[in-house]
Motif scaffolding. Structure first.
Motif, PDB file in Angstrom:
ATOM      1  N   MET A 160      -1.699 -54.479  84.830  1.00  0.00           N
ATOM      2  CA  MET A 160      -2.700 -54.905  83.832  1.00  0.00           C
ATOM      3  C   MET A 160      -3.944 -54.026  83.928  1.00  0.00           C
ATOM      4  SD  MET A 160      -2.399 -59.033  83.511  1.00  0.00           S
ATOM      5  CE  MET A 160      -3.195 -59.413  85.039  1.00  0.00           C
ATOM      6  N   ILE A 161      -4.294 -53.612  85.141  1.00  0.00           N
ATOM      7  CA  ILE A 161      -5.443 -52.699  85.304  1.00  0.00           C
ATOM      8  C   ILE A 161      -5.151 -51.402  84.537  1.00  0.00           C
ATOM      9  CG2 ILE A 161      -6.703 -51.287  87.006  1.00  0.00           C
ATOM     10  CD1 ILE A 161      -6.237 -53.704  88.995  1.00  0.00           C
ATOM     11  N   GLY A 162      -3.902 -50.934  84.618  1.00  0.00           N
ATOM     12  CA  GLY A 162      -3.498 -49.731  83.874  1.00  0.00           C
ATOM     13  C   GLY A 162      -3.595 -49.958  82.372  1.00  0.00           C
ATOM     14  N   LEU A 163      -3.122 -51.097  81.914  1.00  0.00           N
ATOM     15  CA  LEU A 163      -3.124 -51.389  80.475  1.00  0.00           C
ATOM     16  C   LEU A 163      -4.548 -51.543  79.937  1.00  0.00           C
ATOM     17  CD1 LEU A 163      -1.320 -51.917  78.020  1.00  0.00           C
ATOM     18  CD2 LEU A 163      -1.236 -54.329  78.669  1.00  0.00           C
ATOM     19  N   ALA A 164      -5.435 -52.045  80.808  1.00  0.00           N
ATOM     20  CA  ALA A 164      -6.835 -52.269  80.380  1.00  0.00           C
ATOM     21  C   ALA A 164      -7.547 -50.957  80.065  1.00  0.00           C
ATOM     22  CB  ALA A 164      -7.587 -53.038  81.458  1.00  0.00           C
ATOM     23  N   ARG A 165      -6.947 -49.818  80.469  1.00  0.00           N
ATOM     24  CA  ARG A 165      -7.565 -48.515  80.128  1.00  0.00           C
ATOM     25  C   ARG A 165      -7.455 -48.233  78.636  1.00  0.00           C
ATOM     26  NH1 ARG A 165      -4.675 -46.614  84.973  1.00  0.00           N
ATOM     27  NH2 ARG A 165      -6.097 -47.148  86.650  1.00  0.00           N
ATOM     28  N   THR A 166      -6.446 -48.822  77.977  1.00  0.00           N
ATOM     29  CA  THR A 166      -6.252 -48.522  76.546  1.00  0.00           C
ATOM     30  C   THR A 166      -6.329 -49.761  75.655  1.00  0.00           C
ATOM     31  OG1 THR A 166      -3.875 -48.705  76.884  1.00  0.00           O
ATOM     32  CG2 THR A 166      -4.807 -46.479  76.928  1.00  0.00           C
ATOM     33  N   GLN A 167      -6.270 -50.938  76.254  1.00  0.00           N
ATOM     34  CA  GLN A 167      -6.290 -52.167  75.433  1.00  0.00           C
ATOM     35  C   GLN A 167      -7.297 -53.155  76.003  1.00  0.00           C
ATOM     36  OE1 GLN A 167      -2.405 -53.932  75.012  1.00  0.00           O
ATOM     37  NE2 GLN A 167      -1.523 -52.103  74.086  1.00  0.00           N
ATOM     38  N   SER A 168      -7.757 -54.061  75.141  1.00  0.00           N
ATOM     39  CA  SER A 168      -8.724 -55.057  75.604  1.00  0.00           C
ATOM     40  C   SER A 168      -8.038 -56.229  76.303  1.00  0.00           C
ATOM     41  CB  SER A 168      -9.533 -55.575  74.415  1.00  0.00           C
ATOM     42  OG  SER A 168      -8.648 -56.008  73.418  1.00  0.00           O
ATOM     43  N   PHE A 169      -8.764 -56.823  77.216  1.00  0.00           N
ATOM     44  CA  PHE A 169      -8.331 -58.048  77.897  1.00  0.00           C
ATOM     45  C   PHE A 169      -9.439 -59.082  77.732  1.00  0.00           C
ATOM     46  CE2 PHE A 169      -4.547 -57.736  80.652  1.00  0.00           C
ATOM     47  CZ  PHE A 169      -4.177 -56.420  80.389  1.00  0.00           C
ATOM     48  N   TYR A 170      -9.048 -60.300  77.467  1.00  0.00           N
ATOM     49  CA  TYR A 170     -10.018 -61.396  77.376  1.00  0.00           C
ATOM     50  C   TYR A 170      -9.654 -62.472  78.389  1.00  0.00           C
ATOM     51  CZ  TYR A 170     -11.761 -59.210  73.193  1.00  0.00           C
ATOM     52  OH  TYR A 170     -12.319 -58.305  72.327  1.00  0.00           O
ATOM     53  N   GLY A 171     -10.682 -63.091  78.933  1.00  0.00           N
ATOM     54  CA  GLY A 171     -10.467 -64.184  79.882  1.00  0.00           C
ATOM     55  C   GLY A 171     -10.731 -65.512  79.189  1.00  0.00           C
ATOM     56  N   VAL A 172      -9.931 -66.507  79.519  1.00  0.00           N
ATOM     57  CA  VAL A 172     -10.130 -67.860  79.000  1.00  0.00           C
ATOM     58  C   VAL A 172     -10.330 -68.802  80.186  1.00  0.00           C
ATOM     59  CG1 VAL A 172      -9.036 -69.804  77.797  1.00  0.00           C
ATOM     60  CG2 VAL A 172      -8.770 -67.483  76.909  1.00  0.00           C
ATOM     61  N   GLU A 173     -11.506 -69.433  80.218  1.00  0.00           N
ATOM     62  CA  GLU A 173     -11.742 -70.455  81.249  1.00  0.00           C
ATOM     63  C   GLU A 173     -11.176 -71.756  80.694  1.00  0.00           C
ATOM     64  OE1 GLU A 173     -15.777 -69.783  83.512  1.00  0.00           O
ATOM     65  OE2 GLU A 173     -15.974 -69.068  81.455  1.00  0.00           O
ATOM     66  N   PHE A 174      -9.974 -72.056  81.091  1.00  0.00           N
ATOM     67  CA  PHE A 174      -9.236 -73.159  80.460  1.00  0.00           C
ATOM     68  C   PHE A 174      -9.729 -74.524  80.941  1.00  0.00           C
ATOM     69  CE2 PHE A 174      -6.993 -71.681  84.221  1.00  0.00           C
ATOM     70  CZ  PHE A 174      -6.788 -72.850  84.928  1.00  0.00           C
ATOM     71  N   GLU A 175      -9.449 -75.517  80.117  1.00  0.00           N
ATOM     72  CA  GLU A 175      -9.725 -76.920  80.480  1.00  0.00           C
ATOM     73  C   GLU A 175      -8.570 -77.420  81.322  1.00  0.00           C
ATOM     74  OE1 GLU A 175     -12.059 -79.310  79.307  1.00  0.00           O
ATOM     75  OE2 GLU A 175     -13.215 -77.593  78.569  1.00  0.00           O
ATOM     76  N   GLY A 176      -8.868 -78.153  82.378  1.00  0.00           N
ATOM     77  CA  GLY A 176      -7.791 -78.776  83.146  1.00  0.00           C
ATOM     78  C   GLY A 176      -7.798 -78.331  84.589  1.00  0.00           C
ATOM     79  N   GLU A 177      -7.103 -79.134  85.394  1.00  0.00           N
ATOM     80  CA  GLU A 177      -7.070 -78.893  86.825  1.00  0.00           C
ATOM     81  C   GLU A 177      -5.805 -78.100  87.157  1.00  0.00           C
ATOM     82  OE1 GLU A 177      -8.180 -82.049  90.352  1.00  0.00           O
ATOM     83  OE2 GLU A 177      -6.726 -82.577  88.856  1.00  0.00           O
ATOM     84  N   ARG A 178      -5.957 -77.012  87.913  1.00  0.00           N
ATOM     85  CA  ARG A 178      -4.808 -76.190  88.268  1.00  0.00           C
ATOM     86  C   ARG A 178      -4.290 -76.602  89.655  1.00  0.00           C
ATOM     87  NH1 ARG A 178      -3.536 -70.900  90.795  1.00  0.00           N
ATOM     88  NH2 ARG A 178      -5.459 -71.192  91.951  1.00  0.00           N
ATOM     89  N   HIS A 179      -2.983 -76.645  89.795  1.00  0.00           N
ATOM     90  CA  HIS A 179      -2.382 -77.006  91.088  1.00  0.00           C
ATOM     91  C   HIS A 179      -1.450 -75.898  91.534  1.00  0.00           C
ATOM     92  CE1 HIS A 179      -3.849 -81.139  90.904  1.00  0.00           C
ATOM     93  NE2 HIS A 179      -3.639 -81.032  89.609  1.00  0.00           N
ATOM     94  N   ASP A 180      -1.669 -75.382  92.729  1.00  0.00           N
ATOM     95  CA  ASP A 180      -0.785 -74.358  93.285  1.00  0.00           C
ATOM     96  C   ASP A 180       0.353 -75.061  94.026  1.00  0.00           C
ATOM     97  OD1 ASP A 180       0.531 -72.345  94.508  1.00  0.00           O
ATOM     98  OD2 ASP A 180      -1.080 -71.816  95.905  1.00  0.00           O
ATOM     99  N   CYS A 181       1.425 -75.303  93.309  1.00  0.00           N
ATOM    100  CA  CYS A 181       2.533 -76.080  93.886  1.00  0.00           C
ATOM    101  C   CYS A 181       3.406 -75.228  94.805  1.00  0.00           C
ATOM    102  CB  CYS A 181       3.388 -76.675  92.767  1.00  0.00           C
ATOM    103  SG  CYS A 181       2.418 -77.640  91.613  1.00  0.00           S
ATOM    104  N   GLY A 182       3.078 -73.966  94.951  1.00  0.00           N
ATOM    105  CA  GLY A 182       3.825 -73.096  95.861  1.00  0.00           C
ATOM    106  C   GLY A 182       3.302 -73.156  97.285  1.00  0.00           C
ATOM    107  N   SER A 183       2.259 -73.968  97.526  1.00  0.00           N
ATOM    108  CA  SER A 183       1.774 -74.187  98.896  1.00  0.00           C
ATOM    109  C   SER A 183       2.004 -75.663  99.221  1.00  0.00           C
ATOM    110  CB  SER A 183       0.282 -73.860  99.004  1.00  0.00           C
ATOM    111  OG  SER A 183      -0.482 -74.875  98.378  1.00  0.00           O
TER     112      SER A 183
END
Ligand code: UTP
Length: 293
Positions: free
Chosen positions: A238-261
Motif C-alpha cells: 500500500m505504501i508503494g501504491l500511495a506513490r501514485t494513488q490517493s488513500f483515505y482513512g475512515v475512523e469508523f464507528e464501533g468497537e474493534r475486537h482482535d479475536c486472533g489473540s
C-alpha cells in the motif's frame, strides 16, 4: 465506484491461539454461536458485496464446507418438525449459489501474498479485503461505513479503516499519518508505516483489518519483498501504491475486537454476548458470580 468483491484471507496459521488452531482454522473459532468467518461474511453482504473470495490453505477445507448447504442436516431438521428457527438460521447464513470462490495460498508467506493469490478472481476492479479475526461490533458494519465513505470520493481511491491505539503501543501496528481532514470521520492519509520503532510513529491511528483497494495493488504485490516478520506485508504494498494513488482513512464507528489473540477472543465473546437480548441477563449474572468468587 461499485465494490462488488471482497477477499477474505484465511490461510494463516493462527499461532497466537494455539493449541485451538492446531487442527481447526482460526477463522472457525466461535464468538457466542457463530464462527468468525460467518460474522465477516455477514458484514460484507450487508455492505453490498456480491462475490466472496476466500484465500485458504492447508487444513482450511471446513471453511468451504461451512458455506455449503448441508442436505442431511436440512432434511433431519425438517423431519423433526420443531426446528423451524434453526432451519431459518441456516438459510439466512448461506451465500447465494455461485457467489463464493475459493483459492489457495500454498504457504503462509504473509497477508500481502494472500491477497495477491486472489488477483485473477478479483480482476481489474476495486475490491475489499476483510480480515476475519478482527470483528467490529456496530450497525452499520465497518465495511458498509467504508463503502459509504468511498462513494463520496472520486475514482481510483483507496480506503483504510483506522482506529486510535495508545501512543506506547504504536510499534505493534501499521500506522498512518494524517493529512487534510475531509470533515466527518474521513481524512487524507499522509504516509503509512508498518510497526514503526517506538517514538517515531506519525500518529496513533492504526490500520485495521478492512481495506478498499484498487486493482493496481496486485502488480505491486507481485514483486513485493518480504518485510516485518519475514512476511510479504500488505502495508508495504500500500505504501508503494500511495506513490501514485490517493488513500483515505475512515475512523469508523464501533468497537474493534482482535479475536486472533486469546484476551481479544474472550473479550469479543463477552461483548457480542452482552449485545444479544436473549443472552445478556444470563451472562451478566454469570459474570457477577465469577467476579464475586
Ligand atoms: P494474522 O497475522 O492475524 O493471522 O493475519 P495468522 O498469521 O494466522 O495468526 P498468528 O499471528 O500466527 O496468530 C490476518 C488474516 O490473514 C490471514 C490469516 O488467516 C488471518 O485471517 N493470513 C495471514 C493469510 O491468509 N496468509 C498469511 O500468510 C498470513
Amino acid at each position: 465506484m461499485k465494490i462488488r468483491k471482497a477477499v477474505f484471507p484465511v490461510a494463516g496459521l493462527g499461532t497466537r491461539v494455539l493449541p485451538a488452531t492446531k487442527a481447526m482454522p482460526k477463522e472457525m473459532l466461535t464468538i457466542v454461536d457463530k464462527p468468525l468467518i460467518q460474522y465477516v461474511f455477514d458484514e460484507a453482504r450487508e455492505a453490498g458485496i456480491e462475490h466472496f473470495i476466500f484465500v485458504t490453505g492447508r487444513n482450511k477445507g471446513v471453511i468451504e464446507d461451512h458455506f455449503d448447504r448441508m442436505f442431511e442436516l436440512d432434511t433431519t431438521l425438517a423431519a423433526r418438525g420443531n426446528k423451524k428457527a434453526e432451519i431459518e438460521i441456516l438459510a439466512r447464513d448461506q451465500p447465494a449459489a455461485g457467489a463464493t470462490s475459493f483459492t489457495r495460498q500454498q504457504a503462509p508467506l504473509g497477508l500481502g501474498h494472500a491477497v495477491w493469490c486472489a488477483r485473477d478472481i478479483v480482476g481489474n476492479e476495486p475490491f475489499a479485503v476483510v480480515l476475519p479475526d478482527e470483528l467490529v461490533l456496530n450497525t452499520p458494519g465497518c465495511l458498509a461505513q467504508m463503502i459509504e465513505a468511498a462513494n463520496k470520493l472520486g475514482e481510483k481511491t483507496n480506503v483504510i479503516a483506522v482506529e486510535e491505539v495508545p501512543a506506547d503501543m504504536t510499534h505493534q501496528y501499521g500506522i498512518c499519518g494524517v493529512g487534510k481532514r475531509l470533515g466527518g470521520n474521513m481524512f487524507e492519509v499522509d504516509g503509512m508505516v508498518e510497526k514503526p520503532p517506538k517514538g517515531t510513529a506519525p500518529s496513533n491511528l492504526s490500520i485495521t483489518g478492512r481495506y478498499i483497494l484498487q486493482p493496481e495493488i496486485f502488480s505491486i504485490l507481485e514483486t513485493q519483498e518480504r518485510g516485518a516478520g519475514g512476511e510479504i506485508q500488505l502495508t508495504d504494498a500500500m505504501i508503494g501504491l500511495a506513490r501514485t494513488q490517493s488513500f483515505y482513512g475512515v475512523e469508523f464507528e464501533g468497537e474493534r475486537h482482535d479475536c486472533g489473540s486469546k484476551a481479544g477472543f474472550l473479550r469479543a465473546n463477552i461483548a457480542f454476548g452482552m449485545a444479544r437480548a436473549d443472552l445478556r441477563d444470563g451472562l451478566r449474572a454469570e459474570m457477577k458470580h465469577y467476579l464475586e468468587k
